[in-house]
Design an enzyme around this catalytic site. Structure first.
Site, PDB file in Angstrom:
ATOM      1  N   HIS A  61      -5.254   1.306 -46.530  1.00 13.93           N
ATOM      2  CA  HIS A  61      -3.865   1.983 -46.501  1.00 13.93           C
ATOM      3  C   HIS A  61      -2.855   1.897 -45.314  1.00 13.93           C
ATOM      4  O   HIS A  61      -1.581   1.995 -45.411  1.00 13.93           O
ATOM      5  CB  HIS A  61      -3.905   3.311 -46.965  1.00 13.93           C
ATOM      6  CG  HIS A  61      -4.366   4.157 -45.677  1.00 13.93           C
ATOM      7  ND1 HIS A  61      -5.716   4.211 -45.423  1.00 13.93           N
ATOM      8  CD2 HIS A  61      -3.787   5.008 -45.177  1.00 13.93           C
ATOM      9  CE1 HIS A  61      -5.981   5.083 -44.776  1.00 13.93           C
ATOM     10  NE2 HIS A  61      -4.773   5.511 -44.081  1.00 13.93           N
ATOM     11  N   HIS A 108       2.223   2.075 -42.382  1.00 20.27           N
ATOM     12  CA  HIS A 108       1.300   2.934 -43.294  1.00 20.27           C
ATOM     13  C   HIS A 108       1.746   2.716 -44.737  1.00 20.27           C
ATOM     14  O   HIS A 108       2.923   2.996 -45.292  1.00 20.27           O
ATOM     15  CB  HIS A 108       1.712   4.254 -42.592  1.00 20.27           C
ATOM     16  CG  HIS A 108       0.560   5.114 -43.223  1.00 20.27           C
ATOM     17  ND1 HIS A 108       0.603   5.696 -44.585  1.00 20.27           N
ATOM     18  CD2 HIS A 108      -0.558   5.741 -42.661  1.00 20.27           C
ATOM     19  CE1 HIS A 108      -0.660   6.637 -44.512  1.00 20.27           C
ATOM     20  NE2 HIS A 108      -1.343   6.661 -43.332  1.00 20.27           N
TER      21      HIS A 108
END
Length: 149
Positions: A57, A72
């Site tokens: 992620h 992110h």
């Protein structure tokens, strides 16, 4: 000087709009955030450099000046345990700006109950080191997000 470009197409919303106090408070560093288009896509490298951190992620690319840029993908997406994310490069790889790094689907992240808003952060930079920070408006993949002086 480092120009950081957008790893995603979407709308710049600024860090203050991120639904996470760590990012919203710029605790990991200053930057901005992208509310991505809701279609399967690949997040691309925001700078040329070395992949120094790689998670399903999130990733960090360090440029030739030793400046780390965190991308992110979504908020609390670590809780998805990598589901829906496909790594296209590995930690230790050299990447070029615009090179695909992680495939993901922001709509699937949203359907799983997580925010797809994606912070792009200048790690450990003082806020005054950034200029021309995009905090509103549509941003294409590769569009300028901020300058790190």
């Amino acid at each position: 000087m480092t120009t950081v470009t957008s790893p995603l197409a979407g709308r710049a919303v600024g860090l203050a709009a991120v639904p996470d106090p760590v990012f919203a408070g710029a605790m990991v560093g200053p930057g901005t955030a992208i509310d991505p288009v809701r279609e399967p896509t690949a997040a691309v490298a925001p700078v040329d450099g070395l992949v120094v951190s790689m998670h399903p992620h999130a990733f960090v690319v360090m440029d030739e000046n030793g400046r780390g840029v965190l991308t992110h993908l979504g908020i609390d997406t670590v809780q998805l345990n990598g589901e829906g994310f496909e790594l296209l490069v590995s930690k230790g790889d050299q990447v070029r700006r615009g090179q695909p790094v992680i495939k993901w689907n922001p709509a699937a992240v949203e359907a799983a109950g997580k925010s797809p808003i994606s912070p792009i952060v200048a790690l450990e930079a003082p806020a005054e080191a950034l200029s021309a920070v995009a905090e509103a408006g549509d941003v294409p993949v590769g569009g300028a997000l901020f300058t790190w002086n």
